[in-house]
Design an enzyme around this catalytic site. Structure first.
Site, PDB file in Angstrom:
ATOM      1  N   ASP A 123       0.903  -1.164   0.056  1.00 46.01           N
ATOM      2  CA  ASP A 123       0.031  -0.138  -0.090  1.00 46.01           C
ATOM      3  C   ASP A 123       0.886   1.212   0.019  1.00 46.01           C
ATOM      4  OD1 ASP A 123      -2.421  -1.046   0.033  1.00 46.01           O
ATOM      5  OD2 ASP A 123      -2.653  -1.353   2.233  1.00 46.01           O
ATOM      6  N   GLY A 139      -2.910 -10.673   6.769  1.00 46.95           N
ATOM      7  CA  GLY A 139      -2.943 -11.618   5.706  1.00 46.95           C
ATOM      8  C   GLY A 139      -1.662 -12.817   6.188  1.00 46.95           C
TER       9      GLY A 139
HETATM   10  C1  GLC Z   1      -2.033  -4.207   4.996  1.00 45.57           C
HETATM   11  C2  GLC Z   1      -2.941  -4.347   3.798  1.00 45.57           C
HETATM   12  C3  GLC Z   1      -3.010  -5.122   2.803  1.00 45.57           C
HETATM   13  C4  GLC Z   1      -1.346  -4.552   2.162  1.00 45.57           C
HETATM   14  C5  GLC Z   1      -0.389  -4.898   3.230  1.00 45.57           C
HETATM   15  C6  GLC Z   1       0.908  -4.408   2.695  1.00 45.57           C
HETATM   16  O1  GLC Z   1      -1.550  -5.492   5.404  1.00 45.57           O
HETATM   17  O2  GLC Z   1      -4.127  -4.873   4.670  1.00 45.57           O
HETATM   18  O3  GLC Z   1      -4.065  -4.829   1.701  1.00 45.57           O
HETATM   19  O4  GLC Z   1      -1.314  -5.565   1.241  1.00 45.57           O
HETATM   20  O5  GLC Z   1      -0.831  -3.881   4.296  1.00 45.57           O
HETATM   21  O6  GLC Z   1       0.821  -2.755   2.457  1.00 45.57           O
END
Ligand code: GLC
Length: 803
Positions: A495, A712
């Site tokens: 992000d 994640g």
């Molecule tokens: C956070 C966000 C995810 C993104 C990650 C890396 O975990 O939820 O969407 O890919 O940050 O920026």
């Protein structure tokens, strides 16, 4: 420092010291009714939406308060305490406490002043309310007169923000009253004479209840300030100290539900009561409370149902390896964590306040991967849902609303979508996550017919799953940057990395490369030869570009900015080495042997720490390019050279694919919550769930972890361990077994349900290898390679692999 231990048999984490370095939380309930509870009973509840259905209040950035408090008062001595250590917080030399977080329930055992109590909190399966059951036992040898009080602090508005900040409004819509065995809170109670179906200014009467079963209410209070008392706190509420709640209703004050019951216990005698709360109208609340008249039996039955539901999911894969940490994570805690992210996305925790009212596309499509081997039918349903959130141009909706209506949604090309969701444009990676996810689902189940299932697109149009995937490929194919790599668009997985609309990301390029491999295998199945040759050409072109432009001696670069700057070169003063392009070069099947070995060696040399590998290094500070948003974070934090936990799973997988079992396991251990159980003060977070990141070496708090539960990481590490370390690699026709384990493991066993058959797998490692197979047997029959063709599966299939 150690605060607790894993009770693997019961699948509970047992906290023996309640003064944990952070609130250690558990989840109760389902999307219909969810609750989060800490090891000191702090936390909140909500119906349907964390943001818009909040009924129990919690103060973020606070002191883990308020919570689901049960107070116990000895009416003779007037001493009182709580069933969880906090909020009263008795001296731990006198107050013995144990909190057991289990699967969908939390138990608090306390022993103080000769009274033992067990408070069990849960949301019954398929129900939308919560139970706080209390069993209280007189262990003192003399008769005891007790007052037991339950206290729940209601929000004044189901919208969390309105409750917290718009007090000139929300205070004046709430009131409480008492009926029979419950405090009822009414929001907009003044609308009671207006028909329910006719909202005024979009508002109707909402009711919440706090009731008691198994004992008579002796006194009650619906006004939080009167319950607590002026200049007091939850530690010493006036209503508890006085031993009487004085039957007070609220009207334009902060509401609560508090009910006291008087309980006399002879020596050795025990009694079970329950407090019940939820967002229901009075008649429904009455029905619910009445159904708990046989309190103890009903509670035991419901708890067993809950445990069976969860444990039967986990039984789909159970392992027994020499590593206790690995076993507890894979068998219970990582699995449970995967279900939480799968079910709740990023909706509600002590960090996420619930305001994100939808599913992040990439997050959810990845979350699904964590449960495919445990609950393929649940995975399928969500995959279909996410496919239905794919726009007909092949891209994913960055945010899929909880109210998602396939076929009728606006897209990032519409101002209305941007305004409503705050997502201004497509991201480069979203739909590409479908490839590993759909592949894993089909491989686990053999359900190739799924490719022909028709699913609507988000905005308009319908297509088969195969068509959806083709359009996802096309989405990237039509959005290439100046070098011919997938364009950066709004962002990729990271992000904080804005390479620019026409910038280019190697991470996405590797995903795209992998996507082409997956779709080729589907095209082969569908005998779609024209498409196969199209993909072959595309993939070869991409390979050439990646090799020519992105390999940088001992690493892959991170990408190109729109202005043409190369990001992640070995000579860059900052952010010269990035983790994800290295692991994904391997996972995607792109990197050749030399590139694979070199780049993962570089990761180990440059990025690895004892808490896991940094996302990149050195952190941005003086040399950030315009789109390097990570620079807004303190060095060593999150995307700015933090140990981004999600990426550890990909690293574990990549090392496993290279047959580096020792390293794969080393990375597992560095970041595994359970592995830090004895030094929990460093990590601070729960030793049983993953967090978004751990502070990197540039931080003074190196090793401290953050953003618990909803990350994640749960799914990537699960996949890294199951497919990688354990080597369970199904495909449509059967199951390949290719473990990549620490050489010191002498062997391990696995029990796995696979296509309605039970596999009992034994792996022996007499020579201390990291990978490989010298002998392989299925039901006693020796096979040439470690692959079980579907036809050989029997009701119980015994498999033996000698490494
Ligand atoms: C956070 C966000 C995810 C993104 C990650 C890396 O975990 O939820 O969407 O890919 O940050 O920026």
């Amino acid at each position: 420092m150690k605060y607790g231990f894993f009770d693997d048999e019961k699948r509970e984490y047992v906290i023996t010291r309640p003064d944990t370095p952070a609130p250690w939380a558990n989840y109760l309930g389902s999307p219909d009714y969810g609750a989060i509870i800490s090891n000191n009973a702090g936390g909140y509840s909500f119906a349907k939406s964390g943001a818009n259905g909040r009924l129990l209040r919690y103060v973020f950035n606070g002191n883990d308060q308020p919570g689901r408090y049960i107070y116990i008062r000895d009416n003779e001595t007037k001493d009182y305490w709580s069933a969880s250590w906090q909020p009263v917080g008795k001296d731990l030399n006198e107050y013995k406490s144990e909190c057991r977080h289990g699967t969908g329930y939390s138990i608090f055992n306390a022993d103080y002043a000769g009274i033992k109590s067990t408070a069990t909190y849960y949301v019954p399966l398929n129900s939308a309310y919560e139970i706080w059951a209390l069993k209280i036992t007189n262990d003192s040898g003399k008769k005891r007169e007790l007052t037991v009080t339950g206290f729940a602090e209601f929000t004044n508005n189901s919208n969390y923000e309105q409750d917290q900040v718009n007090l000139q409004y929300s205070l004046f819509i709430s009131r409480t009253l008492f009926e029979k065995n419950r405090v009822m809170q009414q929001i907009h109670g003044n609308l009671s004479d207006v028909e329910k179906s006719k909202p005024v200014d979009n508002k109707i009467v909402t009711e919440r209840f706090f009731g008691i079963a198994g004992a008579e209410a002796d006194s009650w209070c619906g006004d939080k300030e009167r319950f607590v008392g002026l200049y007091r706190s939850y530690k010493n509420p006036a209503g508890i100290e006085n031993g009487n709640l004085n039957n007070i209703a609220s009207y334009n004050e902060n509401s609560c539900g508090a009910i006291s019951a008087k309980i006399s216990l002879n020596p050795g005698e025990a009694k079970t009561i329950a407090f019940i709360t939820g967002m229901k109208y009075s008649d429904e609340a009455d029905r619910i409370i009445s159904s708990y008249s046989d309190t103890e039996n009903k509670i035991n039955t419901e708890l067993n149902e809950l445990k069976n539901w969860w444990h039967s999911k986990f039984r789909n894969l159970q392992v027994n390896t020499p590593s206790k940490e690995f076993n507890t994570m894979i068998n219970t805690w990582n699995a449970y964590n995967c279900f939480m992210t799968f079910i709740w996305s990023r909706a509600a925790s002590f960090i996420y306040c619930g305001l994100r009212n939808g599913y992040g596309y990439r997050d959810t499509v990845q979350d699904i991967q964590g449960i495919i081997h445990l609950a393929p039918e649940m995975a399928k349903e969500k995959i279909v849902f996410m496919l239905s959130a794919q726009v007909n141009n092949g891209g994913g909706l960055p945010l899929v609303k909880f109210t998602h209506n396939p076929g009728h949604e606006d897209t990032p090309d519409d101002a209305s979508y941007v305004k409503e969701t705050g997502h201004p444009a497509y991201r480069a990676d979203d739909a590409l996550w479908l490839f590993p996810t759909v592949y894993k689902y089909i491989a686990e189940t053999g359900d190739l017919a799924f490719l022909d299932q028709k699913v609507p697109y988000a905005n308009t149009d319908t297509g088969t799953v195969y068509d959806h995937l083709k359009r996802a490929v096309n989405f990237s194919a039509q959005r290439l940057g100046p070098h011919g790599l997938p364009a950066g668009l709004y962002a990729d997985w990271n992000d904080c990395l804005r390479l620019g609309k026409n910038g280019e990301s190697t991470f996405v390029a590797f995903q795209y490369y992998y996507a082409m491999t997956v779709i080729r295998s589907f095209a082969e199945y569908k005998k779609d030869s024209e498409y196969i040759s199209y993909i072959n050409d595309k993939q070869a072109e991409l390979k050439k570009i990646l090799n020519e432009l992105c390999w940088n001696t001992d690493r892959f670069i991170r990408g190109f900015t729109e202005a043409g700057e190369t990001i992640g070169k070995r000579t860059d003063p900052e952010a010269s080495m990035w983790l994800n392009p290295q692991s994904w070069a391997v996972i995607s099947g792109f990197a050749d042997e030399e590139q694979s070995e070199k780049s993962l060696d570089s990761v180990n040399r440059i990025l690895n720490t004892k808490y896991g590998a940094l996302l990149m290094d050195p952190p941005y500070h003086s040399h950030a390019f315009e789109g390097a948003l990570a620079v807004i974070y303190n060095a060593g934090t999150k995307e700015n050279a933090g140990i981004f936990s999600q990426s550890q799973g990909w690293l574990i997988l990549a090392e496993s694919l290279l047959n580096h079992g020792n390293r794969a396991f080393q990375y597992f251990m560095e970041n595994a919550p359970a592995a830090w159980n004895n030094n929990a003060e460093i990590r601070k977070m729960e030793p049983y769930c993953y967090g978004q990141f751990t502070e990197g070496k540039a931080s003074p708090h190196f090793g401290r972890s953050h953003v618990h539960w909803l990350t994640g990481t749960a799914s990537t590490v699960m996949v890294g361990c199951v497919e990688g370390i354990l080597g369970l690699r199904p495909d449509a026709a059967g199951l390949k077994i290719s473990p990549s384990i620490p050489s010191e493991w002498k062997g391990f066993t696995m029990e796995k349900n696979f296509r309605d058959k039970r596999l009992l797998i034994t792996v022996e490692n007499p020579e201390g290898k990291e990978s490989g197979c010298s002998e392989f047997y299925v039901n006693g029959k020796k096979l040439e390679e470690a692959y079980i063709p579907q036809e050989m599966l029997t009701e119980t299939t015994e498999v033996k692999l000698i490494m």
